[in-house]
Design a protein around this motif. Structure first.
Motif, PDB file in Angstrom:
ATOM      1  N   TRP A   1     -44.268 -33.270  -8.864  1.00  0.00           N
ATOM      2  CA  TRP A   1     -44.590 -33.792  -7.448  1.00  0.00           C
ATOM      3  C   TRP A   1     -44.987 -32.805  -6.597  1.00  0.00           C
ATOM      4  CZ3 TRP A   1     -44.430 -39.204  -8.156  1.00  0.00           C
ATOM      5  CH2 TRP A   1     -43.808 -39.559  -9.348  1.00  0.00           C
ATOM      6  N   PRO A   2     -45.503 -33.253  -5.493  1.00  0.00           N
ATOM      7  CA  PRO A   2     -45.868 -32.501  -4.248  1.00  0.00           C
ATOM      8  C   PRO A   2     -44.553 -31.925  -3.718  1.00  0.00           C
ATOM      9  CG  PRO A   2     -46.984 -34.665  -4.118  1.00  0.00           C
ATOM     10  CD  PRO A   2     -46.039 -35.001  -5.322  1.00  0.00           C
ATOM     11  N   GLY A   3     -44.991 -30.655  -3.417  1.00  0.00           N
ATOM     12  CA  GLY A   3     -44.034 -29.844  -2.891  1.00  0.00           C
ATOM     13  C   GLY A   3     -42.886 -29.332  -3.638  1.00  0.00           C
ATOM     14  N   GLU A   4     -42.846 -29.791  -4.924  1.00  0.00           N
ATOM     15  CA  GLU A   4     -41.903 -29.026  -5.972  1.00  0.00           C
ATOM     16  C   GLU A   4     -42.236 -27.754  -6.509  1.00  0.00           C
ATOM     17  OE1 GLU A   4     -38.788 -30.799  -7.134  1.00  0.00           O
ATOM     18  OE2 GLU A   4     -39.194 -32.425  -5.635  1.00  0.00           O
ATOM     19  N   ALA A   5     -41.176 -26.968  -6.885  1.00  0.00           N
ATOM     20  CA  ALA A   5     -41.303 -25.615  -7.341  1.00  0.00           C
ATOM     21  C   ALA A   5     -40.468 -25.232  -8.188  1.00  0.00           C
ATOM     22  CB  ALA A   5     -41.077 -24.791  -6.150  1.00  0.00           C
ATOM     23  N   SER A   6     -40.717 -24.295  -8.784  1.00  0.00           N
ATOM     24  CA  SER A   6     -39.725 -23.790  -9.849  1.00  0.00           C
ATOM     25  C   SER A   6     -38.562 -23.105  -9.132  1.00  0.00           C
ATOM     26  CB  SER A   6     -40.486 -22.530 -10.521  1.00  0.00           C
ATOM     27  OG  SER A   6     -41.073 -21.439  -9.728  1.00  0.00           O
ATOM     28  N   ASP A   7     -37.429 -22.861  -9.765  1.00  0.00           N
ATOM     29  CA  ASP A   7     -36.188 -22.359  -9.319  1.00  0.00           C
ATOM     30  C   ASP A   7     -36.453 -20.734  -8.823  1.00  0.00           C
ATOM     31  OD1 ASP A   7     -33.720 -22.095  -8.012  1.00  0.00           O
ATOM     32  OD2 ASP A   7     -32.714 -22.406  -9.852  1.00  0.00           O
ATOM     33  N   GLY A   8     -37.408 -20.270  -7.971  1.00  0.00           N
ATOM     34  CA  GLY A   8     -37.406 -18.850  -8.083  1.00  0.00           C
ATOM     35  C   GLY A   8     -38.396 -18.349  -9.212  1.00  0.00           C
ATOM     36  N   GLN A   9     -38.611 -16.955  -9.588  1.00  0.00           N
ATOM     37  CA  GLN A   9     -39.251 -16.552 -10.546  1.00  0.00           C
ATOM     38  C   GLN A   9     -38.333 -16.139 -11.617  1.00  0.00           C
ATOM     39  OE1 GLN A   9     -42.379 -13.616  -9.470  1.00  0.00           O
ATOM     40  NE2 GLN A   9     -42.698 -14.657  -7.619  1.00  0.00           N
ATOM     41  N   ILE A  10     -38.817 -16.172 -12.803  1.00  0.00           N
ATOM     42  CA  ILE A  10     -38.066 -15.804 -14.117  1.00  0.00           C
ATOM     43  C   ILE A  10     -39.019 -15.044 -14.692  1.00  0.00           C
ATOM     44  CG2 ILE A  10     -36.918 -18.189 -14.221  1.00  0.00           C
ATOM     45  CD1 ILE A  10     -38.910 -18.936 -16.477  1.00  0.00           C
ATOM     46  N   GLU A  11     -38.324 -14.207 -16.028  1.00  0.00           N
ATOM     47  CA  GLU A  11     -39.008 -13.578 -16.838  1.00  0.00           C
ATOM     48  C   GLU A  11     -38.417 -13.643 -18.258  1.00  0.00           C
ATOM     49  OE1 GLU A  11     -38.352  -9.028 -15.738  1.00  0.00           O
ATOM     50  OE2 GLU A  11     -37.763  -9.874 -14.003  1.00  0.00           O
ATOM     51  N   HIS A  12     -38.881 -13.604 -19.342  1.00  0.00           N
ATOM     52  CA  HIS A  12     -38.540 -13.685 -20.590  1.00  0.00           C
ATOM     53  C   HIS A  12     -39.494 -12.793 -21.581  1.00  0.00           C
ATOM     54  CE1 HIS A  12     -41.104 -17.025 -21.217  1.00  0.00           C
ATOM     55  NE2 HIS A  12     -40.757 -17.455 -19.896  1.00  0.00           N
ATOM     56  N   HIS A  13     -39.265 -12.947 -22.892  1.00  0.00           N
ATOM     57  CA  HIS A  13     -40.166 -12.190 -23.850  1.00  0.00           C
ATOM     58  C   HIS A  13     -41.252 -13.400 -24.134  1.00  0.00           C
ATOM     59  CE1 HIS A  13     -37.946  -8.921 -24.686  1.00  0.00           C
ATOM     60  NE2 HIS A  13     -36.888  -9.445 -24.570  1.00  0.00           N
ATOM     61  N   GLY A  14     -42.491 -12.776 -24.378  1.00  0.00           N
ATOM     62  CA  GLY A  14     -43.683 -13.822 -24.847  1.00  0.00           C
ATOM     63  C   GLY A  14     -44.861 -13.931 -24.099  1.00  0.00           C
ATOM     64  N   GLU A  15     -45.653 -14.704 -24.178  1.00  0.00           N
ATOM     65  CA  GLU A  15     -46.945 -14.863 -23.568  1.00  0.00           C
ATOM     66  C   GLU A  15     -46.921 -16.507 -23.126  1.00  0.00           C
ATOM     67  OE1 GLU A  15     -49.212 -12.458 -23.165  1.00  0.00           O
ATOM     68  OE2 GLU A  15     -47.860 -10.971 -23.839  1.00  0.00           O
ATOM     69  N   GLU A  16     -47.696 -16.473 -22.186  1.00  0.00           N
ATOM     70  CA  GLU A  16     -47.840 -17.975 -21.400  1.00  0.00           C
ATOM     71  C   GLU A  16     -49.680 -18.159 -21.311  1.00  0.00           C
ATOM     72  OE1 GLU A  16     -45.046 -19.466 -18.840  1.00  0.00           O
ATOM     73  OE2 GLU A  16     -43.726 -18.017 -19.358  1.00  0.00           O
ATOM     74  N   VAL A  17     -49.973 -19.319 -21.376  1.00  0.00           N
ATOM     75  CA  VAL A  17     -51.106 -19.747 -21.240  1.00  0.00           C
ATOM     76  C   VAL A  17     -51.252 -21.318 -20.921  1.00  0.00           C
ATOM     77  CG1 VAL A  17     -51.538 -20.461 -23.390  1.00  0.00           C
ATOM     78  CG2 VAL A  17     -53.543 -19.819 -22.114  1.00  0.00           C
ATOM     79  N   GLY A  18     -52.245 -21.681 -19.486  1.00  0.00           N
ATOM     80  CA  GLY A  18     -52.010 -22.953 -19.360  1.00  0.00           C
ATOM     81  C   GLY A  18     -53.545 -23.238 -18.584  1.00  0.00           C
ATOM     82  N   TYR A  19     -53.702 -24.700 -18.433  1.00  0.00           N
ATOM     83  CA  TYR A  19     -54.916 -25.248 -18.054  1.00  0.00           C
ATOM     84  C   TYR A  19     -54.663 -26.372 -17.163  1.00  0.00           C
ATOM     85  CZ  TYR A  19     -59.434 -27.499 -18.023  1.00  0.00           C
ATOM     86  OH  TYR A  19     -60.732 -28.014 -17.843  1.00  0.00           O
ATOM     87  N   VAL A  20     -55.006 -26.171 -15.804  1.00  0.00           N
ATOM     88  CA  VAL A  20     -54.695 -27.373 -14.819  1.00  0.00           C
ATOM     89  C   VAL A  20     -55.810 -28.463 -15.064  1.00  0.00           C
ATOM     90  CG1 VAL A  20     -54.467 -27.818 -12.234  1.00  0.00           C
ATOM     91  CG2 VAL A  20     -54.265 -25.322 -13.232  1.00  0.00           C
ATOM     92  N   LEU A  21     -55.027 -29.680 -15.288  1.00  0.00           N
ATOM     93  CA  LEU A  21     -55.519 -30.838 -15.591  1.00  0.00           C
ATOM     94  C   LEU A  21     -55.940 -31.691 -14.385  1.00  0.00           C
ATOM     95  CD1 LEU A  21     -53.611 -32.005 -18.743  1.00  0.00           C
ATOM     96  CD2 LEU A  21     -55.961 -31.055 -18.746  1.00  0.00           C
ATOM     97  N   GLU A  22     -54.898 -31.655 -13.447  1.00  0.00           N
ATOM     98  CA  GLU A  22     -54.785 -32.430 -12.081  1.00  0.00           C
ATOM     99  C   GLU A  22     -54.039 -31.559 -11.105  1.00  0.00           C
ATOM    100  OE1 GLU A  22     -53.843 -36.374 -12.473  1.00  0.00           O
ATOM    101  OE2 GLU A  22     -55.142 -36.792 -14.243  1.00  0.00           O
ATOM    102  N   GLY A  23     -54.361 -31.727  -9.884  1.00  0.00           N
ATOM    103  CA  GLY A  23     -53.564 -31.216  -8.780  1.00  0.00           C
ATOM    104  C   GLY A  23     -53.717 -29.608  -8.596  1.00  0.00           C
ATOM    105  N   GLN A  24     -52.815 -29.201  -7.671  1.00  0.00           N
ATOM    106  CA  GLN A  24     -53.112 -27.811  -7.199  1.00  0.00           C
ATOM    107  C   GLN A  24     -51.622 -27.115  -7.483  1.00  0.00           C
ATOM    108  OE1 GLN A  24     -54.870 -27.780  -3.258  1.00  0.00           O
ATOM    109  NE2 GLN A  24     -56.873 -27.281  -4.286  1.00  0.00           N
ATOM    110  N   LEU A  25     -51.817 -25.840  -7.848  1.00  0.00           N
ATOM    111  CA  LEU A  25     -50.428 -25.000  -7.912  1.00  0.00           C
ATOM    112  C   LEU A  25     -50.672 -23.607  -7.316  1.00  0.00           C
ATOM    113  CD1 LEU A  25     -49.391 -25.615 -11.365  1.00  0.00           C
ATOM    114  CD2 LEU A  25     -48.402 -26.796  -9.688  1.00  0.00           C
ATOM    115  N   GLU A  26     -49.543 -23.186  -6.773  1.00  0.00           N
ATOM    116  CA  GLU A  26     -49.363 -21.929  -6.419  1.00  0.00           C
ATOM    117  C   GLU A  26     -48.786 -21.151  -7.656  1.00  0.00           C
ATOM    118  OE1 GLU A  26     -49.127 -21.114  -1.724  1.00  0.00           O
ATOM    119  OE2 GLU A  26     -47.263 -21.002  -2.849  1.00  0.00           O
ATOM    120  N   LEU A  27     -49.546 -20.181  -8.127  1.00  0.00           N
ATOM    121  CA  LEU A  27     -48.926 -19.543  -9.555  1.00  0.00           C
ATOM    122  C   LEU A  27     -48.517 -18.044  -8.884  1.00  0.00           C
ATOM    123  CD1 LEU A  27     -48.147 -19.382 -12.330  1.00  0.00           C
ATOM    124  CD2 LEU A  27     -50.517 -18.673 -12.986  1.00  0.00           C
ATOM    125  N   MET A  28     -47.157 -17.866  -8.936  1.00  0.00           N
ATOM    126  CA  MET A  28     -46.708 -16.430  -8.598  1.00  0.00           C
ATOM    127  C   MET A  28     -46.342 -15.851  -9.745  1.00  0.00           C
ATOM    128  SD  MET A  28     -44.266 -18.526  -5.845  1.00  0.00           S
ATOM    129  CE  MET A  28     -43.846 -19.942  -6.835  1.00  0.00           C
TER     130      MET A  28
END
Length: 71
Positions: A1-28
């Motif tokens: 939803w607009p204005g929603e955010a993750s609960d701070g920044q996290i880190e863990h083992h692994g890799e991540e990949v993504g593709y934005v379908l709709e909307g806008q995000l700040e990726l930190m």
């Protein structure tokens, strides 16, 4: 939803990949902030502190994959 955010920044083992379908995000990623929108893709090591925030006016839809799975 607009204005929603993750609960701070996290880190863990692994890799991540993504593709934005709709909307806008700040990726930190650590101290870096990227504004991403429809058609943008990303990949990063999950060991980098990371989080996100919906900065758009609509629900953001992102195809986001973690490996190994973290759920």
């Amino acid at each position: 939803w607009p204005g929603e955010a993750s609960d701070g920044q996290i880190e863990h083992h692994g890799e991540e990949v993504g593709y934005v379908l709709e909307g806008q995000l700040e990726l930190m990623l650590g101290d870096d902030i990227y504004l991403i929108g429809p058609g943008d893709a990303f990949t990063f090591s999950s060991q980098v502190p990371h989080g996100y925030r919906n900065v758009g006016e609509v629900v953001a839809k992102v195809l986001w994959v973690n490996s190994p799975a973290t759920f």
